[in-house]
Write an enzyme that holds these catalytic residues in place. Sequence first.
Site, PDB file in Angstrom:
ATOM      1  N   ASP A  43       0.891  -1.455   0.015  1.00  0.00           N
ATOM      2  CA  ASP A  43      -0.123   0.137   0.108  1.00  0.00           C
ATOM      3  C   ASP A  43       0.942   1.289  -0.207  1.00  0.00           C
ATOM      4  O   ASP A  43       1.678   1.293   0.989  1.00  0.00           O
ATOM      5  CB  ASP A  43      -0.693   0.014   1.071  1.00  0.00           C
ATOM      6  CG  ASP A  43      -2.030   1.295   1.444  1.00  0.00           C
ATOM      7  OD1 ASP A  43      -2.873   1.302   0.820  1.00  0.00           O
ATOM      8  OD2 ASP A  43      -1.607   2.231   1.853  1.00  0.00           O
ATOM      9  N   TYR A  48       2.870   9.837  -0.126  1.00  0.00           N
ATOM     10  CA  TYR A  48       3.896   9.125   0.715  1.00  0.00           C
ATOM     11  C   TYR A  48       5.314   9.594   0.213  1.00  0.00           C
ATOM     12  O   TYR A  48       6.520   9.497   0.847  1.00  0.00           O
ATOM     13  CB  TYR A  48       3.607   7.677   0.821  1.00  0.00           C
ATOM     14  CG  TYR A  48       2.717   7.218   1.302  1.00  0.00           C
ATOM     15  CD1 TYR A  48       1.557   8.200   2.076  1.00  0.00           C
ATOM     16  CD2 TYR A  48       2.202   6.009   1.548  1.00  0.00           C
ATOM     17  CE1 TYR A  48       0.438   7.912   2.401  1.00  0.00           C
ATOM     18  CE2 TYR A  48       0.920   5.757   2.124  1.00  0.00           C
ATOM     19  CZ  TYR A  48       0.055   6.491   2.519  1.00  0.00           C
ATOM     20  OH  TYR A  48      -1.074   6.100   3.100  1.00  0.00           O
ATOM     21  N   LYS A  73      -2.688   5.963  -4.334  1.00  0.00           N
ATOM     22  CA  LYS A  73      -3.936   6.577  -4.201  1.00  0.00           C
ATOM     23  C   LYS A  73      -3.749   8.099  -4.709  1.00  0.00           C
ATOM     24  O   LYS A  73      -2.562   8.467  -5.024  1.00  0.00           O
ATOM     25  CB  LYS A  73      -3.919   6.742  -2.451  1.00  0.00           C
ATOM     26  CG  LYS A  73      -3.766   5.689  -1.795  1.00  0.00           C
ATOM     27  CD  LYS A  73      -4.029   5.803  -0.212  1.00  0.00           C
ATOM     28  CE  LYS A  73      -3.826   4.614   0.445  1.00  0.00           C
ATOM     29  NZ  LYS A  73      -2.428   4.610   0.879  1.00  0.00           N
ATOM     30  N   HIS A 106      -7.747   9.321  -2.052  1.00  0.00           N
ATOM     31  CA  HIS A 106      -7.280   9.303  -0.920  1.00  0.00           C
ATOM     32  C   HIS A 106      -8.104  10.043   0.148  1.00  0.00           C
ATOM     33  O   HIS A 106      -8.432   9.101   1.504  1.00  0.00           O
ATOM     34  CB  HIS A 106      -5.857   9.952  -0.801  1.00  0.00           C
ATOM     35  CG  HIS A 106      -4.964   9.444   0.347  1.00  0.00           C
ATOM     36  ND1 HIS A 106      -3.439   9.418  -0.172  1.00  0.00           N
ATOM     37  CD2 HIS A 106      -5.267   8.976   1.464  1.00  0.00           C
ATOM     38  CE1 HIS A 106      -2.861   9.118   1.324  1.00  0.00           C
ATOM     39  NE2 HIS A 106      -3.639   8.678   1.952  1.00  0.00           N
TER      40      HIS A 106
END
Length: 279
Positions: A43, A48, A73, A106
């Site tokens: 994931d 990120y 996402k 997200h």
Amino acid sequence: MDLKLNNGVNIPCIGFGTWKMNDYEIAVESVKSAILCGYRHIDTASIYGNEDAVGEAIKQSHIARDKLFITTKLWNTACSYEEAIEAFNKSLEKLKLDYVDLYLIHWPAPKDCRSFYQKRNIEIYRAMEKLYKDGKIKAIGVSNFLKHHLEELSSQIEIPIMVNQIEFHPYYYDEETIAYCQKHNIVLEAYSPLGRGQVLNDPIIKRIANKYNKTPAQICIRYAIDNEIIPLPKSITIERIKSNHEVFDFQLTAKDIQEIKNLSHDHGKIGSHPDMADF
Ligand SMILES: NC(=O)c1ccc[n+]([C@@H]2O[C@H](COP(=O)([O-])OP(=O)(O)OC[C@H]3O[C@@H](n4cnc5c(N)ncnc54)[C@H](OP(=O)(O)O)[C@@H]3O)[C@@H](O)[C@H]2O)c1
């Protein structure tokens, strides 16, 4: 062990979380270790900042692509159809992949589009439907969606929502969202399944862990699995990456599950509220 999404696609019942793995080398090594330890579901998210590292780890792992399940996402800055397609293509390029297994919105109501978030979600979901039809994503989902966000979107789309990734751990049980998703055949994923580490010193979790001769983290991970919610534990520590995956030789009793769930009455959400997040 896999669960099945409402379009027939299999999804491994545990995934490897990668939030806050900002250091490139650490992220590559952690994801490679996770794959070596048996995780087949990773994931990540564009926000990120580690899609390139995740892609590199996948490449170096030499595992057949169809044996891996990769999620990323769409971040909050994408508010239109075109922006969603563009953001997806950037993610795919960073991941060095031809397709992703699961693409998620997200957050449902980002601060900058809060005044028109319903319209935004319909439009970016259309972009995801196009990517799905083109074979670029194998499943479409959302994250942090509450019942009202799901209802607002579901009535306006062609392809049903397949996944909702939400906060879930012994200290937080969102009854309404979980019940809605279970009723509508939307598979749930548990983010922060260890409560970001905050749950691991709880005396009840420790007692149950002792009873099974397991770690508190393994109890939290099993708690999600036994609720049919896919946990996504994150770690950059090799022993933890390994032990967090060693949860398939035991099962919690209904009584233990209830006792763990009761902890949520005295605690609550750790992450941001989807309608009030400051981003
Ligand atoms: N959709 C969303 O909005 C959203 C939000 C949050 C998270 N997520 C996803 O869910 C994943 C997991 O959530 P999270 O990262 O918030 O938290 P988490 O997985 O609940 O907890 C991670 C923390 O627990 C520690 N830890 C891991 N295994 C441990 C063990 N066996 N014993 C003791 N400590 C342990 C980790 O430390 P070390 O790394 O130092 O070992 C880290 O500090 C994320 O990485 C991300 O992929 C999604």
